[in-house]
Enzyme design. Structure first.
Site, PDB file in Angstrom:
ATOM      1  N   ARG A 172       0.788  -1.195   0.006  1.00  0.00           N
ATOM      2  CA  ARG A 172      -0.103   0.056  -0.225  1.00  0.00           C
ATOM      3  C   ARG A 172       0.775   1.258   0.101  1.00  0.00           C
ATOM      4  O   ARG A 172       0.609   2.522   0.552  1.00  0.00           O
ATOM      5  CB  ARG A 172      -1.134  -0.193   0.846  1.00  0.00           C
ATOM      6  N   SER A 222     -11.626  -0.586   1.857  1.00  0.00           N
ATOM      7  CA  SER A 222     -10.943  -1.613   2.493  1.00  0.00           C
ATOM      8  C   SER A 222     -10.012  -0.255   4.098  1.00  0.00           C
ATOM      9  O   SER A 222      -9.595   0.737   3.463  1.00  0.00           O
ATOM     10  CB  SER A 222      -9.856  -2.374   2.443  1.00  0.00           C
ATOM     11  N   GLU A 292      -5.209   2.414   5.900  1.00  0.00           N
ATOM     12  CA  GLU A 292      -5.082   2.692   5.071  1.00  0.00           C
ATOM     13  C   GLU A 292      -5.597   3.160   3.931  1.00  0.00           C
ATOM     14  O   GLU A 292      -5.228   3.959   2.924  1.00  0.00           O
ATOM     15  CB  GLU A 292      -5.650   0.766   3.938  1.00  0.00           C
TER      16      GLU A 292
END
Length: 300
Positions: A172, A222, A292
């Site tokens: 990420r 998410s 995230e």
């Protein structure tokens, strides 16, 4: 100080003032942008960036606002949403997509071109720029595995071509985050494949996503990164947090890694749920959950 003459500087562009970003975010939350523009080309994007530099105006770049929370106070200065820069081309075994192109549509173009490698991204609801920014991934695939080069605009107004190594991809993460570059386009190096198999894999992953994720509600996707050695959803589930609600934001009963807008949620509701989940998981399991989702803007 924000210069008052942006309309004079760009008479042919539509400038939205004090525009609620809740109209554009996937969570349906977020305060107003002082100034909001949807540039339609690299030239316009560069002109707007240079104007922001010359007038000492804060500049924020947004893709399609899928993995994003904008706080209820909104965003000061100039905000650019790049979704009108959305051209996608197939050239041989490459797919070249503008920053504002939808990742889902890009996977469809790859399929139509008989190219394999992007199937994992078939249901990821982000833009190409956002996918590069955070090295988006799902089902054992990541953007870093298929990107050959990315065209970026630096905050100094220089257009550069970065190769895969330059982008310093990680979980990420990409160098775009470190240098605050503006992604303009990306080139994906793929392989010729069997169209029937490509379609079948895309359909399989989309069915899997629909069966496990609360796609029927607004959400930011998410919320948390996966901690080393753990599964985020499992931790949140075992902490008894599914169904936890603050205002209109709720930990999904369908997938504990998602926070959904069950009606009338604010960004503050989202942040309250995030902080409660982090504190509870830390207390029960000693695991620090890192977000995230990108969180930007001012508190109200």
């Amino acid at each position: 100080m924000m210069a008052p003459d942006i309309n004079d500087a760009f008479p042919d562009m539509q400038i939205f003032k004090n525009e609620p970003l809740s109209k554009y975010t996937n969570t349906k939350t977020g305060g107003p942008a002082d100034l909001l523009v949807f540039p339609e080309s690299v030239a316009q994007t560069k002109q707007l960036l240079m104007w922001a530099n010359e007038t000492d105006t804060a500049l924020t770049i947004i893709g399609n606002a899928s993995n994003l929370i904008v706080r209820d106070g909104g965003i000061r200065g100039l905000t650019l949403i790049l979704t009108k820069m959305n051209r996608i081309q197939v050239q041989g075994d490459e797919v070249i997509a503008d920053a504002g192109a939808a990742l889902i549509q890009t996977t469809e173009m790859a399929y139509q071109g008989g190219l394999t490698g992007l199937e994992f991204a078939a249901g990821i609801p982000g833009s190409i720029g956002g996918a590069i920014f955070m090295n988006a991934g799902a089902y054992d695939g990541e953007i870093s595995g298929v990107v050959s080069e990315v065209e970026v605009l630096t905050r100094d107004g220089e257009i550069k071509i970065l190769n895969n190594h330059d982008l310093d991809f990680g979980y990420r993460h990409s160098s775009v985050q470190d240098y605050d570059d503006v992604v303009l386009s990306a080139t994906f190096k793929l392989k010729p494949g069997n169209s029937t198999r490509i379609r079948a894999r895309m359909d399989e992953l989309n069915l899997l996503r629909a069966s496990k994720q609360p796609l029927e509600y607004p959400s930011c996707g998410s919320v948390f990164k996966r901690p080393t050695g753990y599964f985020t959803g499992k931790l949140i589930h075992e902490a008894g947090l599914q169904g936890y609600t603050s205002g209109g934001a709720q930990v999904s009963m369908k997938h504990a890694g998602f926070i959904i807008n069950i009606g009338g949620a604010t960004a503050t509701d989202y942040m309250n749920v995030i902080h409660h989940v982090q504190a509870t998981v830390k207390k029960q399991f000693g695991v620090a959950l890192e977000t995230e989702v990108r969180i930007i803007g001012d508190e109200k």
